[in-house]
Design a protein around this motif. Structure first.
Motif, PDB file in Angstrom:
ATOM      1  N   GLU A 163       0.840  -1.262   0.040  1.00  0.00           N
ATOM      2  CA  GLU A 163       0.029   0.056  -0.036  1.00  0.00           C
ATOM      3  C   GLU A 163       0.629   1.230  -0.004  1.00  0.00           C
ATOM      4  OE1 GLU A 163      -0.433  -2.620   2.340  1.00  0.00           O
ATOM      5  OE2 GLU A 163      -2.074  -3.332   1.066  1.00  0.00           O
ATOM      6  N   GLN A 164       1.805   1.327   0.717  1.00  0.00           N
ATOM      7  CA  GLN A 164       2.818   2.268   0.779  1.00  0.00           C
ATOM      8  C   GLN A 164       3.710   2.571  -0.490  1.00  0.00           C
ATOM      9  OE1 GLN A 164       4.808   0.807   4.483  1.00  0.00           O
ATOM     10  NE2 GLN A 164       4.515   2.574   5.614  1.00  0.00           N
ATOM     11  N   TYR A 165       3.875   1.353  -1.166  1.00  0.00           N
ATOM     12  CA  TYR A 165       4.555   1.629  -2.315  1.00  0.00           C
ATOM     13  C   TYR A 165       3.550   2.226  -3.441  1.00  0.00           C
ATOM     14  CZ  TYR A 165       8.586  -0.837  -1.253  1.00  0.00           C
ATOM     15  OH  TYR A 165       9.963  -1.337  -0.660  1.00  0.00           O
ATOM     16  N   GLN A 166       2.267   1.740  -3.388  1.00  0.00           N
ATOM     17  CA  GLN A 166       1.303   2.154  -4.200  1.00  0.00           C
ATOM     18  C   GLN A 166       1.104   3.954  -4.163  1.00  0.00           C
ATOM     19  OE1 GLN A 166      -0.156  -0.155  -6.515  1.00  0.00           O
ATOM     20  NE2 GLN A 166      -0.906   1.854  -7.499  1.00  0.00           N
ATOM     21  N   ALA A 167       1.045   4.011  -2.782  1.00  0.00           N
ATOM     22  CA  ALA A 167       0.741   5.498  -2.606  1.00  0.00           C
ATOM     23  C   ALA A 167       1.766   6.487  -3.011  1.00  0.00           C
ATOM     24  CB  ALA A 167       0.687   5.866  -1.092  1.00  0.00           C
ATOM     25  N   ALA A 168       3.135   5.932  -2.986  1.00  0.00           N
ATOM     26  CA  ALA A 168       4.113   6.691  -3.603  1.00  0.00           C
ATOM     27  C   ALA A 168       4.335   6.693  -4.954  1.00  0.00           C
ATOM     28  CB  ALA A 168       5.525   5.924  -3.015  1.00  0.00           C
ATOM     29  N   LEU A 169       3.899   5.772  -5.395  1.00  0.00           N
ATOM     30  CA  LEU A 169       3.833   5.403  -7.072  1.00  0.00           C
ATOM     31  C   LEU A 169       2.684   6.689  -7.478  1.00  0.00           C
ATOM     32  CD1 LEU A 169       5.057   3.764  -9.143  1.00  0.00           C
ATOM     33  CD2 LEU A 169       3.059   2.192  -9.082  1.00  0.00           C
ATOM     34  N   GLN A 170       1.699   6.830  -6.865  1.00  0.00           N
ATOM     35  CA  GLN A 170       0.603   7.374  -7.362  1.00  0.00           C
ATOM     36  C   GLN A 170       1.028   9.116  -7.231  1.00  0.00           C
ATOM     37  OE1 GLN A 170      -2.778   6.304  -4.958  1.00  0.00           O
ATOM     38  NE2 GLN A 170      -3.903   5.184  -6.789  1.00  0.00           N
ATOM     39  N   GLN A 171       1.669   9.119  -6.161  1.00  0.00           N
ATOM     40  CA  GLN A 171       2.083  10.698  -5.913  1.00  0.00           C
ATOM     41  C   GLN A 171       3.111  10.892  -7.078  1.00  0.00           C
ATOM     42  OE1 GLN A 171       4.272  11.489  -2.579  1.00  0.00           O
ATOM     43  NE2 GLN A 171       2.669  11.241  -1.241  1.00  0.00           N
ATOM     44  N   LEU A 172       4.038  10.275  -7.576  1.00  0.00           N
ATOM     45  CA  LEU A 172       5.014  10.424  -8.455  1.00  0.00           C
ATOM     46  C   LEU A 172       4.494  10.601  -9.972  1.00  0.00           C
ATOM     47  CD1 LEU A 172       8.147   8.742  -6.969  1.00  0.00           C
ATOM     48  CD2 LEU A 172       7.730  11.109  -7.237  1.00  0.00           C
ATOM     49  N   GLN A 173       3.421   9.609 -10.214  1.00  0.00           N
ATOM     50  CA  GLN A 173       2.842   9.458 -11.475  1.00  0.00           C
ATOM     51  C   GLN A 173       2.393  10.585 -12.142  1.00  0.00           C
ATOM     52  OE1 GLN A 173       0.919   5.726 -11.214  1.00  0.00           O
ATOM     53  NE2 GLN A 173       2.044   4.695 -12.492  1.00  0.00           N
ATOM     54  N   SER A 174       1.942  11.533 -11.057  1.00  0.00           N
ATOM     55  CA  SER A 174       1.240  12.926 -11.771  1.00  0.00           C
ATOM     56  C   SER A 174       2.298  13.598 -12.175  1.00  0.00           C
ATOM     57  CB  SER A 174       0.355  13.212 -10.461  1.00  0.00           C
ATOM     58  OG  SER A 174       1.307  13.659  -9.621  1.00  0.00           O
ATOM     59  N   ILE A 175       3.462  13.716 -11.781  1.00  0.00           N
ATOM     60  CA  ILE A 175       4.789  14.732 -12.326  1.00  0.00           C
ATOM     61  C   ILE A 175       5.161  14.084 -13.673  1.00  0.00           C
ATOM     62  CG2 ILE A 175       6.760  15.776 -12.038  1.00  0.00           C
ATOM     63  CD1 ILE A 175       6.153  14.945  -8.811  1.00  0.00           C
ATOM     64  N   LYS A 176       5.097  14.987 -14.659  1.00  0.00           N
ATOM     65  CA  LYS A 176       5.686  14.695 -16.023  1.00  0.00           C
ATOM     66  C   LYS A 176       6.704  15.685 -16.444  1.00  0.00           C
ATOM     67  CE  LYS A 176       2.437  11.787 -17.514  1.00  0.00           C
ATOM     68  NZ  LYS A 176       2.141  11.095 -16.093  1.00  0.00           N
ATOM     69  N   TYR A 177       7.962  15.182 -16.697  1.00  0.00           N
ATOM     70  CA  TYR A 177       8.929  16.157 -17.333  1.00  0.00           C
ATOM     71  C   TYR A 177       9.231  16.011 -18.599  1.00  0.00           C
ATOM     72  CZ  TYR A 177      10.746  15.943 -12.484  1.00  0.00           C
ATOM     73  OH  TYR A 177      10.577  16.086 -11.185  1.00  0.00           O
TER      74      TYR A 177
END
Length: 1508
Positions: A1173-1187
């Protein structure tokens, strides 16, 4: 139009007797500001046939102040020499061919006012100054002589063309003398007659006095004896005439043989014939002369309004003259003319050049007296440039001399077809903007806040908006109407309204149909639509996207906000610049790629330009505003603030920028690549515009009073100067004029301006013009973050009263006074050391009734008389007139008679006190009398109320006391004692008045203390005080105290914003913590991230992690930074990173085990990341950022961060068993390093994340037909591609032990930075040929392949993807055809220019020529050279290629793949170096692919090599 550079120079200097000159052969020079501009005139100017034959060819740069004199050497063989004099006290001799100083002298002690190179003596230069001193300087022998003839101001001097020792000098008071320099400056003649300044002296071109038939008797108005002493008639004085022109409106002709005047010509008053002149400007007369060489009976002079007259001297009794350009209207100068100089061209035309106050240089044909051409010039900074979108080629120029110029750059007959518009402007023009659709409709803004609309096709004055900005107008833009203007019906409102942004931070919307009506502040609409509670930022720039649906606002804090019509919904904020935004520009919409129209470039007081791609934000139309902190492209290279950017309308993604570093830079933004740098200006650039017709041509304007037209193809530099070169440019700018200290003026209260409107009083000549100094501070980023403090006018001299916020107490004016007084009293208390006795006696107090006392000390007789008068008065029943008169006279007896008499006595005594300056004694007398109210009134009227008087006021009653305190407070205000005044107001409970008084006089600290002590906590006054003081502190750069103010006003959001303005890590961290405490979570996280990124640049890993700890939502970023730290440590240990980091976190030191395992272990131990769950939450946080994707020029630190972001996503996805996402993220990281040409990083990613190859991923992905398979195939291909290159290099480097090929390759590219040169994203950028040995070379070593190598070569079959080869081939074709088409357009434009200027070849020929030239030098195949492509053929190719691309499945197009042909070539190379290393089958397949798809320019040569 013309493919030639052009200069619009500064105006020739005014009020100088000789500051322009010309020599035969066609070289003309004129002094402008601190330099001399040179103009080549005649056939050798190389002008385009059909245009006037002249060209500005250069500048003599070296003086530091105004050039006051300029003269050529008129001796054959040394026409290249000239001399200048300047207010800097020097006379310099120049060689115009090298544009360098030959020698100089600084003999004069005073301002030099006249200069002439002797026409008789080759090396003699004569100069005179304002105190009357004349210096003769002989250049060849470096010798000088000094003469002091008259203690008067010299205005002009001219050496005789016939006698080497004679010099005529004209003075300010009208005297003219002729001196002989061989006789120590002896005066030969003193010619009296003029009674005002002598402006010009001209000797008759013929010696002797036979050329004019002047009847002596008739004209003798003066006695025969010459003025001065009688001199023997020598040859010297015998024959020659002299003409002088004076401010007294007369021209006098003098005879040298008789030393007196023989003819007077009075200037005629001519009727003004049109001409652009402001009738309100009263101008003085300047009378300059030219005596034509071949026409001694004619004389040219200037006249009152700029006309030129040709006088006929043959009929002296008739004043006969001919007007120049009498037939044609508007050819004359419109203001007074300063200088006339003759020029004979190479084709023997006799021309006359004139300079004038109307800022034009005109050239006249002496044969016809008609004007041949005009060179316009600028009298102020070039603030703004704008090309008309309707009338192509019409360039509007806004300058600091109060004029708008419209330059028709397309004119075929005239290179400088410029019209001036001055009506209704009256101040510096700082902004211009053409209406997008309406012809001739030009909006302008000025430095005093005026906004107006000109119709450039009519002669009407402009319409002026009734709403002014409080400060300079920065920017104007046309955009769709917004509420309330847009609320009318279709016919009731304009289709476009005018938006103006002013220095006070407000954007106004003006209705062009009703400029007299009120303009609307758009902040109200923004506040209402987005329901904003906090303070809106100060706006400094506005820009509308071309489709009129999106508006960008740039702000003082560096943020850019993006709004959507119709109601300005805020959809996005860009936090990038962190310093005042000066310029924003949207990409045009007519490029080959429509998505480029979403690119927005911006420049600020920082030297970096950012380009953002807003496509996704605008199309997704988010509900809540998005914050962008990553740019799409970063363009760095300038070394000072950016003032203007402009996109090329001819190219995709090409941008030009103007900067304070003195240069303009052209960029390829998509590749982040600098293309060319223009360094022609001598000042700081203020504006830049790309020619709408010529892709090679750009116009730029600067604070050197110049507009240059320059060609990108002719620039030798590709990037802005760094280090030493920029120091040279700085020196160049320092040699600009210094501002002269004006006499005791108070500091002005004008605001500094975004583009620094500071060019002195440009209306008068350069005498007043100041150099690049901003409000007295030269701009060494002098404004730090904020603009300089601005004081409201009227408070200008109160600088000392501004609260100095760094001190513990406000050094308010009042308090500082008190402290000083305390010190003084302390000193007084110390016992005096040695004072003479007399001084220690107490001073006698002043008598209250001194007159009465003195009258009682008169003579005995007088005193006896007093007694008798008094007795009579006391004892007579009725006073007769005589006794009354006696008593009146002896007023001092009032002491002994009745009350009336006493009052009279007190009155007389009181008057005496007032006359002697003792009002306090007068007040005491009045008190004795009991007239307290009267005392107070008198004292109030005279401004003499005191503390003690006011303290006694209650005796006269409550109301009198109230009135007295108010009167005293007013009086104290006049005496600048505001704090004391406020205290008195508080004593009568006038709290609001006291607070307002303190606030209006900038005593904010005191005002807040009073308000907080005496008012309710919720009183709005208190909040207003905090906000006002906060804004002022913010402007002055005192950010921490400003933040405290905003916190006091319960506006934590603003407090955090202002703290972050400094932009350093400490400020950002504090701001983030503050925002977090206040619950502004979004702001807090963005600031914490910014702080971490700042620390990352300094490689402070511990600090960065601490900053990210501040906010829970940054947990994902902490993982990214952690991975980045571990990777950096890893690279550093492998010696692949140069920069060593000092502060690694403790967990980064363990180096054992595979990289991915180390990462997850640290995540688990340090960030307690365990459950899915913690990994999933971190993943969601980062997926929104696009470089954005990488380019060759992406800085390595930024690149590493972006790659680690993708790698973090990959590891997280693996942890939650989302293998599809893991493959995608890994592929993104690899492609990023590939795109940036960073091979080392790519290989490190492979070795760290795919140590065993891609097989384990293949098993995880399941069935082979899943949607992620193409991405996996790409990843695998890149993995093999990297290994292939390493293997090949190991062969090229001849390492005997081939088993070490990976290690060898690493040593070859030691650092991230170096490796950028190894391999680039596309073969066009780095052709495979760059690193390939010739195929024919025999292998020098017998290389035996290891098993691993053989296995690797077999897997290379994966790279032979037919689909990808075909797709890449189509893409290359499209790129090539587009390049060819662009070249065709350029060639076509060039041929059009040639056709318009000469009767060029007929159409088919020019087309042929165009086609011929299209084979660019890269095509080395002969067959192609002989077959130029036609337009239809190219279009067909393009269509076919695009259709092919469209047919490919998305899965192939979306995932990048290594260049298939590049891989084929490398494998064939390896095959030739190690025979037998490749199977026959593979070699054949590689050759087939090359033959099939190698038909584009890039691969043709190699295909031939390998496939024949």
């Amino acid at each position: 139009m013309g493919q030639d550079p052009r200069t619009l120079p500064p105006s020739p200097n005014w009020y100088c007797a000789r500051c322009s000159d010309a020599v035969p052969g066609g070289l003309f020079g004129f002094a402008a500001r601190t330099s001399v501009f040179l103009v080549r005139v005649g056939p050798s100017a190389g002008a385009i046939p059909g245009t006037p034959p002249f060209r500005v060819i250069g500048e003599l740069v070296g003086h530091t102040e105004r050039v006051s004199g300029f003269t050529f050497s008129h001796h054959p063989g040394q026409y290249n020499l000239c001399a200048t004099s300047s207010d800097d006290g020097t006379v310099k001799i120049w060689d115009v061919e090298t544009k360098a100083v030959v020698t100089e002298h600084a003999l004069h002690q005073h301002t030099i006012s006249a200069l002439h190179w002797s026409p008789q003596v080759k090396d003699l230069i004569v100069s005179g100054d304002e105190k009357g001193v004349v210096f003769c300087y002989w250049l060849n022998r470096n010798d000088s002589q000094h003469h002091f003839i008259e203690p008067r101001t010299i205005f002009c001097l001219t050496c005789s063309p016939h006698h080497e020792d004679l010099v005529a000098i004209g003075y300010k008071d009208g005297i003219v003398v002729i001196i002989d320099i061989s006789k120590k400056g002896e005066v030969i003649h003193r010619l009296r007659g003029h009674d005002d300044e002598i402006h010009s002296i001209a000797w008759c071109p013929l010696p002797g006095e036979d050329c004019l038939s002047i009847n002596q008797e008739e004209n003798s108005e003066e006695p025969e004896i010459p003025n001065g002493k009688v001199i023997e008639q020598t040859l010297v004085t015998k024959g020659c005439y002299l003409a002088t022109g004076s401010k007294d409106q007369t021209i006098r002709i003098w005879s040298c043989s008789r030393g007196r005047g023989v003819m007077i010509l009075k200037l005629p008053f001519l009727k003004r014939r049109g001409g652009g002149i402001d009738p309100t400007v009263k101008e003085r007369l300047w009378l300059t002369l030219h005596w034509p060489k071949d026409q001694p009976t004619q004389l040219v002079s200037s006249c009152f309004g700029g006309e030129l007259l040709l006088w006929d001297l043959t009929q002296s009794w008739r004043r006969k003259y001919t007007l120049f350009s009498a037939s044609s209207e508007g050819q004359n100068h419109s203001r007074i003319v300063f200088n006339l100089c003759p020029l004979q061209t190479e084709d023997d035309k006799q021309l006359l050049l004139s300079t004038s106050m109307d800022r034009d240089v005109k050239c006249w044909d002496m044969a016809t007296l008609e004007c041949c051409w005009t060179l316009p010039s600028l009298g102020g900074f070039a603030y703004s440039l704008a090309f008309s979108p309707v009338d192509m080629g019409c360039l509007a120029i806004g300058a600091g001399d109060g004029m708008i110029r419209i330059w028709n750059t397309l004119s075929i007959k005239n290179n400088y077809d410029v019209k001036n518009f001055w009506q209704g402007v009256k101040s510096k023009v700082t902004a211009l903007c053409w209406h997008p659709a309406k012809e001739g409709c030009l909006a302008f803004g000025t430095d005093d806040g005026k906004v107006g609309l000109y119709d450039t096709y009519s002669n009407k004055p402009p319409q002026i908006s009734s709403t002014y900005h409080k400060k300079t107008v920065y920017t104007l833009a046309w955009g769709p109407p917004l509420p309330p203007i847009s609320l009318g019906g279709e016919g009731d409102r304009p289709s476009l309204t005018l938006y103006s942004c002013g220095g006070e931070g407000i954007v106004l919307q003006h209705n062009p149909w009703k400029l007299g009506g009120e303009a609307y502040d758009i902040n109200k609409l923004i506040r209402d639509t987005n329901s904003i509670k906090y303070k809106l930022p100060v706006h400094t720039e506005i820009s509308w996207k071309a489709d009129g649906k999106i508006m960008a606002l740039g702000n003082e804090d560096g943020s850019i906000e993006i709004f959507q019509v119709p109601n300005l919904k805020l959809i996005c904020t860009i936090q990038q610049h962190h310093k005042l935004v000066n310029t924003i520009s949207w990409h045009h919409e007519h490029g080959s790629q429509p998505e480029l129209s979403y690119l927005m470039a911006s420049g600020s007081n920082n030297a970096v330009i950012y380009v953002h791609n807003l496509k996704t934000v605008i199309e997704s139309n988010p509900e809540t505003p998005v914050t962008i902190t990553e740019p799409y492209r970063t363009l760095s290279g300038h070394t000072a603030k950016i003032t203007s950017v402009a996109w090329s309308p001819h190219h995709d993604g090409r941008l030009v920028s103007a900067s304070y570093d003195g240069t303009a830079q052209v960029w390829d933004t998509l590749r982040e690549e600098p293309l060319c740098n223009f360094r022609g200006h001598r000042g700081r650039l203020l504006c830049v515009a790309w020619s709408p017709l010529d892709p090679d041509c750009i116009y730029s304007g600067a604070d050197d009073f110049c507009v240059y037209k320059w060609l990108t193809s002719m620039q030798e530099h590709s990037r802005p100067p760094q280090g030493k070169k920029s120091i040279e440019l700085e020196k160049k700018r320092l040699s600009q004029p210094k501002p002269k200290p004006k006499k005791k003026k108070k500091p002005t209260s004008r605001a500094p301006v975004k583009q620094e409107v500071y060019d002195g009083n440009e209306d008068e000549s350069i005498r007043e013009s100041s150099g690049p100094v901003e409000n007295g501070v030269s701009d060494q980023e002098g404004e730090e973050e904020a603009r300089e403090p601005e004081f409201p006018s009227g408070v200008a001299s109160m600088a000392s009263r501004e609260p100095v916020t760094c001190a513990p107490v406000s050094l308010g004016f009042e308090k500082s006074k008190v402290t000083v007084n305390n010190k003084v009293t302390l000193l007084k208390k110390e016992p005096p050391k040695e004072k003479p006795e007399s001084l220690t006696k107490k001073r006698k107090t002043r008598s209250m009734l001194p007159l009465t006392t003195s009258l009682d000390h008169r003579s005995k007789e007088e005193l006896h008389q007093d007694c008798l008068v008094l007795a009579t008065a006391k004892h007579s029943k009725e006073l007769n007139e005589e006794v009354s008169a006696d008593l009146e006279e002896r007023f001092h007896l009032g002491l002994f008679t009745d009350r009336g008499a006493l009052y009279r006595m007190i009155e007389v005594e009181g008057k005496g006190h007032l006359e002697n300056g003792h009002p306090e004694l007068f007040h005491q007398l009045m008190l004795w009398k009991g007239d307290l109210k009267g005392v107070l009134q008198t004292a109030a009227e005279r401004g003499e109320l005191t503390d003690s008087l006011v303290a006694m006021a209650p005796v006269a009653g409550y109301h009198v006391w109230l009135w007295a305190v108010e009167a005293f407070a007013k009086q104290l205000c006049f005496q600048d004692q505001y704090v004391k005044a406020a205290s008195h107001l508080l004593s009568i409970h006038k709290v609001y008045e006291a607070v307002e008084l303190l606030k209006s006089n900038h005593f904010y600290r005191e005002a807040i203390a009073v308000a907080k002590a005496r008012l309710r906590p919720e009183d709005p006054i208190l909040k207003d005080l905090y906000l006002t003081w906060g804004a002022i502190l913010e402007k002055d750069g005192h950010y921490a105290v400003a933040a405290k103010c905003y916190l006091g006003a319960a506006s934590a959001y603003d407090a955090a914003k202002v703290l972050s303005k400094k932009g350093d890590a400490a400020s950002l961290k504090t701001a983030a913590e503050l925002a977090s405490i206040a619950g502004e979570n979004e702001l807090s996280s963005s600031l914490a991230l910014r702080c971490a990124q700042e620390l990352l640049l300094a490689r402070n890993w511990v600090g960065a992690q601490e900053a990210l700890k501040l906010h829970e939502s940054l947990k994902g970023q902490r993982l990214v930074f952690c991975l980045l730290e571990l990777l950096s440590k890893h690279l550093e240990e492998r010696q692949l990173l140069e920069a060593k980091s000092s502060s690694y976190n403790s967990w980064a030191t363990g180096t054992a085990g595979p990289f991915v395992e180390r990462v997850t272990a640290v995540w688990k131990s340090t960030f307690s990341l365990e459950s899915p769950e913690q990994y999933q939450a971190a993943l969601q946080q980062l997926q929104s950022i696009k470089y954005p994707s990488a380019t060759n020029n992406t800085p390595s630190k930024q690149l590493l961060l972006h790659i680690c972001h993708d790698l973090t996503l990959a590891v997280l996805s693996q942890q939650v068993a989302s293998w599809d996402a893991a493959v995608e993220a890994l592929l993104r990281a690899v492609v990023r390093s590939y795109d940036s040409g960073n091979f080392t990083i790519m290989q490190e990613v492979h070795s760290a994340f795919l140590p065993e190859g891609c097989d384990h991923l293949r098993h995880k992905l399941g069935e082979p037909q899943s949607p992620i398979t193409p991405a996996f195939k790409s990843l695998e291909a890149f993995f093999i591609y990297g290994h292939l290159y390493e293997f090949w290099w190991s062969l090229s480097r001849h390492f005997p032990k081939s088993s070490v090929w990976v290690r060898a390759a690493h040593r070859r590219t030691t650092s991230v930075e170096q490796s950028q040169q190894i391999n680039n994203a596309t073969p066009e950028e780095t052709d495979p040929r760059d690193s390939q040995p010739e195929p024919s070379r025999p292998p020098e070593l017998d290389v035996r392949l290891t098993e691993a190598s053989k296995q690797m070569l077999i897997t290379c079959k994966e790279l032979f993807s037919e689909k990808h080869a075909s797709l890449q081939n189509s893409q290359r074709t499209v790129a090539e055809v587009q390049e060819t088409l662009a070249e065709m357009i350029r060639q076509h434009q060039k041929s059009q220019v040639c056709k318009s200027t000469t009767n060029g070849p007929d159409k088919s020929e020019s087309e042929q020529a165009t086609e011929q030239s299209l084979c660019s030098p890269q095509n080395e195949c002969k067959e192609e050279k002989n077959q130029p492509l036609s337009l239809p053929e190219l279009t067909k190719r393009l269509t076919e290629a695009n259709e092919k691309i469209a047919k490919f499945p998305e899965s192939v197009k979306i995932w990048p793949f290594p260049d298939v042909l590049e891989c084929c070539l490398i494998l064939l190379h390896i095959g030739s170096q190690c025979p037998g290393s490749m199977t026959q089958d593979m070699q054949q397949q590689a050759q087939e692919l090359l033959q099939k798809y190698g038909n584009t320019k890039v691969y043709k040569r190699y295909c031939e090599t390998f496939c024949t």
